[in-house]
Design a protein around this motif. Structure first.
Motif, PDB file in Angstrom:
ATOM      1  N   LYS A   1       0.650  -1.114  -0.253  1.00  0.00           N
ATOM      2  CA  LYS A   1      -0.315   0.271   0.484  1.00  0.00           C
ATOM      3  C   LYS A   1       0.930   1.174  -0.265  1.00  0.00           C
ATOM      4  O   LYS A   1       0.931   2.531  -0.413  1.00  0.00           O
TER       5      LYS A   1
ATOM      6  N   ASP B   1       1.827   2.092  -3.844  1.00  0.00           N
ATOM      7  CA  ASP B   1       0.433   2.815  -3.994  1.00  0.00           C
ATOM      8  C   ASP B   1       0.924   4.330  -4.243  1.00  0.00           C
ATOM      9  O   ASP B   1       0.671   4.374  -4.601  1.00  0.00           O
ATOM     10  N   ILE B   2       1.279   4.546  -2.801  1.00  0.00           N
ATOM     11  CA  ILE B   2       0.682   5.678  -2.423  1.00  0.00           C
ATOM     12  C   ILE B   2       2.102   6.660  -2.417  1.00  0.00           C
ATOM     13  O   ILE B   2       1.888   8.108  -3.416  1.00  0.00           O
TER      14      ILE B   2
ATOM     15  N   THR C   1       3.933   6.172  -5.496  1.00  0.00           N
ATOM     16  CA  THR C   1       3.702   6.599  -6.939  1.00  0.00           C
ATOM     17  C   THR C   1       2.963   7.107  -6.877  1.00  0.00           C
ATOM     18  O   THR C   1       2.605   6.555  -8.663  1.00  0.00           O
ATOM     19  N   ASP C   2       1.206   7.503  -6.556  1.00  0.00           N
ATOM     20  CA  ASP C   2       0.630   7.782  -7.178  1.00  0.00           C
ATOM     21  C   ASP C   2       0.860   9.134  -7.596  1.00  0.00           C
ATOM     22  O   ASP C   2       1.311  10.052  -6.487  1.00  0.00           O
ATOM     23  N   THR C   3       0.270   9.384  -9.231  1.00  0.00           N
ATOM     24  CA  THR C   3       0.423  10.272 -10.055  1.00  0.00           C
ATOM     25  C   THR C   3      -0.495  12.002  -9.292  1.00  0.00           C
ATOM     26  O   THR C   3       0.129  12.748  -9.370  1.00  0.00           O
ATOM     27  N   ASN C   4      -1.494  11.263  -8.372  1.00  0.00           N
ATOM     28  CA  ASN C   4      -2.346  12.379  -7.885  1.00  0.00           C
ATOM     29  C   ASN C   4      -1.911  12.989  -7.499  1.00  0.00           C
ATOM     30  O   ASN C   4      -1.786  14.067  -6.358  1.00  0.00           O
ATOM     31  N   LEU C   5      -0.761  12.482  -6.226  1.00  0.00           N
ATOM     32  CA  LEU C   5      -0.061  12.805  -4.723  1.00  0.00           C
ATOM     33  C   LEU C   5       0.855  13.900  -5.274  1.00  0.00           C
ATOM     34  O   LEU C   5       2.158  13.639  -6.537  1.00  0.00           O
TER      35      LEU C   5
ATOM     36  N   LYS D   1      -1.354   6.904   6.306  1.00  0.00           N
ATOM     37  CA  LYS D   1      -1.902   6.829   5.403  1.00  0.00           C
ATOM     38  C   LYS D   1      -3.488   8.188   6.073  1.00  0.00           C
ATOM     39  O   LYS D   1      -4.012   8.343   5.191  1.00  0.00           O
TER      40      LYS D   1
ATOM     41  N   PRO E   1      -3.120  16.258  -0.032  1.00  0.00           N
ATOM     42  CA  PRO E   1      -2.759  14.856  -1.427  1.00  0.00           C
ATOM     43  C   PRO E   1      -1.509  15.643  -1.952  1.00  0.00           C
ATOM     44  O   PRO E   1      -1.195  16.326  -2.997  1.00  0.00           O
TER      45      PRO E   1
END
Length: 784
Positions: free
Chosen positions: A559, A562-563, A565-569, A591, A598
């Protein structure tokens, strides 16, 4: 642990110049950090090789401290440690014979009991046995508990790590023989949840009793000394004596903020004069009135005393035991001094002076049976009355200092082990570690002392309570010591049995006697202990529940990837420190933060402040780093390990230390990884991936040194840029509530009792001096 590339930075062999060079780490010096394979092996393997042979760092072990320092500390210890036991002659004979003396041989019997009790308990037990059970120079109930926790896994929080045992102070020197008995007892303790809770409960009880001793000692000592003015004038009423005592107590607690060092040097001359006076007067009375009291060295007089008085003799033990009040300070205060300094001062000054004082009083009583209630001041030669009265007042103030200092030490220990609400620890000496002052505890002790003095008003009632306090703590110390003798020291079974039969049986006899006076104000120390234990239990219980909650709700490694590498962050410049108590995994705080904000900083460090069951952790072994996958996201885990007497130095900001140690970790780990790869030892766990560098290192063996140098320079520059952009401390502002379906008791414990303590005591950032301008609190609700 869900991390890789674990490396502990070892600075044991660095010079001050090399440390200073590493703090700045300019790019041109990075090349110099490329160590040879042999040096890397020594640097990183030395802990594994040496940890089993390095003796525990006794911070003030007499073998490593100069004799001039030992003698200075021995002098100081006279003013801090022995005030309580030194002023016992003020009231022992009066408390032992409340109904008068019926037979002269009773005096010899009581004197014989006092002499053998002083020899067995303070001298033999504490000075020559218990002081050996210090934990790297620190003493007290928690020191004994910590030794047991290090040898056997009896802690209730699963925060133990294999790396903990690599800390040099953690290792215990264990004999090779008699292993079977020790292993059996260790196994029983580790496999019994009841035994674990019982050990913690007993430790809390002993701590509570010592704190209660810090309340009763000032009351009885000051009241006894001030009451001596009755011999000079009858115009002084009981009310006046009480209020004078209250004024003296207020003054005593007001000067605590100046620290043990200054207070010790101020009080030590007073107690030296006190011991000289009571010893000299005792010798004078011994020669003048009845030198034959030396017959009391024959224990036959003890037997005859009990045969003659039966139950009354047994009850009188409750008064005789006051002769060893303050003995626990020998052990509780050892962290302020050294074992050797206390042994020197006890054997050369305290013990001889007390034996002479009690012998002189016994000789005087043989000729003046009717003066037993005011024996101390009546036995003083007329020309010395006023000088000794003044010194007695001053000595009674010092008597209180012994247990006040011990209380500060033991509260500091219990705080670090999660058994006491957070309070601020102030180190009062730059010369000697372990000398501390706790403002909140000081003021609470002062209020409790004033209340007891005003409520009971005389020493007889307080003495009944005092006896239970003293003997209970001694008996508890003996119980812990027997465990240590069997498990850790692996003493011969005959020595253990001898200790139990000789010393423990004497303490149990005294304990049975003092409990006889339970209804006569003897309940007071148990009432104190009940209140303190309730507070400690509430705090420790919820502390454990919070730990397991975070453990159950930690962020899985997948998890986190994923967080990260999240492009929205959005990744913003800066270094973020996420604080947590959990040593395994990523805390739920992260988390919760990402869901609401973000954005992530360019470098993330998850910081765990962890207390080890040892007194001190060397600064070079304090930080343990690991890189967290994915490696190109600059995410790290940091375990910051403290001993229960360690505090953060205000002269060395915590965040600065963390950043510099992180640089050392990155540099050392990089070259260590390359050296292992170049030697064909890649085990799949090497930390060779760095931000923006993996595309340039497809095959480490084919990459020249210059390219590697550039990769490392970029890694260090990324950390420097993040530090310059700003460091943010993210702390969980946890609201703790009982979960659905919780029982009424659990709801009261968490929703009301714990939250009341939390709201009325210091917060974490105040205790650890986290800068408010760079602190961000993340609100979370824990349903326990």
């Amino acid at each position: 642990m869900e991390m890789s590339g674990d490396v502990i930075v070892d600075d044991n062999h660095k010079t001050e110049e090399s440390q200073q060079e590493e703090e700045e780490v300019p790019p041109q010096l990075l090349k110099g950090k490329k160590l040879s394979w042999q040096k890397l092996r020594r640097s990183f393997d030395s802990l594994d090789i040496e940890s089993s042979s390095v003796r525990g760092h006794h911070a003030r072990d007499s073998k490593t401290v100069a004799w001039t320092v030992i003698l200075h500390l021995a002098f100081q210890s006279i003013g801090i440690v022995y005030g309580d036991i030194g002023t016992s002659p003020l009231y022992v004979f009066a408390s032992t014979f409340p109904n008068g003396i019926k037979h002269n041989d009773d005096i010899l019997g009581v004197l014989s009991i006092i002499v053998y009790t002083l020899t067995l308990i303070p001298l033999v037990k504490y000075v020559f046995i218990v002081l050996r059970a210090n934990d790297n120079g620190d003493g007290g109930t928690f020191a004994l508990y910590s030794l047991i926790c290090r040898y056997a896994k009896v802690g209730l929080i699963p925060s133990q790590q294999a790396e903990d045992q690599e800390v040099s102070n953690f290792q215990l020197e264990l004999p090779n023989n008699r292993l079977k008995r020790a292993s059996w007892l260790k196994s029983k303790l580790e496999n019994s949840q009841f035994a674990k809770f019982f050990l913690l409960f007993a430790t809390m009880l002993g701590t509570s009793m010592v704190i209660g001793d810090g309340v009763l000692t000032p009351c009885i000592s000051v009241l006894s000394a001030v009451g001596g003015i009755r011999k000079a004038t009858t115009e002084v009423t009981e009310d006046m004596i009480v209020w004078i005592s209250v004024a003296i107590l207020i003054f005593l607690f007001m000067v605590q903020r100046f620290g043990t060092d200054k207070v010790g040097y101020t009080f030590a001359p007073i107690i030296c004069v006190w011991f000289a006076l009571i010893g000299g007067i005792g010798l004078f009375n011994f020669i003048k009135f009845d030198p034959t009291v030396i017959k009391a060295i024959n224990p036959q007089y003890i037997v005859q005393y009990f045969q003659r008085n039966k139950k009354e003799a047994w009850v009188s033990l409750g008064g005789i035991v006051l002769a060893i009040t303050g003995t626990e300070a020998l052990f509780a205060d050892v962290g302020h001094f050294t074992v050797r300094s206390i042994q020197i001062s006890m054997c050369s000054v305290t013990y001889p002076a007390l034996i002479l004082a009690y012998s002189g009083q016994a000789a005087f009583l043989c000729k003046h049976n009717d003066l037993v209630k005011e024996i101390f001041f009546e036995s003083i030669p007329e020309p010395l009355y006023w000088p000794l009265f003044v010194v007695a007042i001053l000595a009674s103030i010092v008597a209180s200092q012994a247990m006040i200092s011990g209380t500060f030490s033991i509260v500091q220990q219990s705080l670090s082990l999660g058994c006491f609400p957070r309070v601020k620890i102030v180190h009062t000496s730059t010369k000697y570690e372990g000398q501390v002052y706790i403002p909140e505890v000081n003021y609470l002790l002062m209020l409790a002392c004033i209340s007891v003095t005003l409520a009971f008003r005389n020493t007889e009632k307080i003495g009944n309570a005092y006896g239970i306090q003293v003997v209970f703590v001694m008996t508890l110390t003996s119980a812990f010591l027997v465990l240590i003798m069997i498990m850790i020291w692996k003493s011969h079974i005959l020595l253990v049995i001898s200790y139990v039969l000789v010393i423990s049986s004497v303490e149990l006899l005294y304990l049975s006697s003092v409990f006889y006076k339970f209804a006569q104000e003897g309940y007071l120390p148990l009432a104190f202990a009940a209140v303190l234990m309730t507070i400690m239990y509430i705090w420790n219980d919820v502390h454990r529940r919070k730990y397991f909650y975070e453990l159950d709700h930690k962020v899985p490694l997948g998890k986190l990837k994923d967080i990260a590498t999240d492009t929205n962050l959005c990744r913003v410049p800066g270094l973020a420190l996420f604080y947590s108590e959990v040593v395994q995994g990523i805390p739920p705080l992260f988390k919760h933060y990402v869901v609401n904000v973000p954005a992530l900083h360019s470098v993330l460090v998850f910081v765990t402040i962890k207390s080890l069951p040892i007194s001190k952790v060397p600064i070079e072994e304090r930080f343990l780093f690991r890189r967290v996958e994915p490696k190109d996201q600059n995410v790290f885990r940091c375990i910051v390990r403290y001993g229960y007497t360690d505090t953060r130095s205000e002269d060395e900001p915590f965040e600065k230390m963390l950043v510099e140690r992180l640089k050392e970790y990155i540099i050392n780990n990089f070259w260590f990884s390359q050296s292992k790869l170049s030697n064909g030892e890649n085990d799949g766990e090497l930390d060779v991936g760095f931000a923006n560098g993996e595309d340039e290192i497809n095959d480490v063996k084919d990459v020249d040194e210059e390219k590697l140098q550039k990769v490392l320079e970029r890694e260090i520059e990324a950390l420097d840029q993040a530090s310059r952009a700003g460091i943010v401390h993210l702390i969980g502002e946890n609201e703790v509530v009982a979960g659905e379906g919780a029982t009424m008791g659990k709801r009261f414990l968490i929703n009301y009792a714990f939250n009341f303590l939390k709201k009325n005591l210091r917060q974490t950032e105040n205790v650890f001096d986290i800068p408010h301008k760079r602190m961000l609190k993340v609100g979370m609700t824990y349903e326990l």
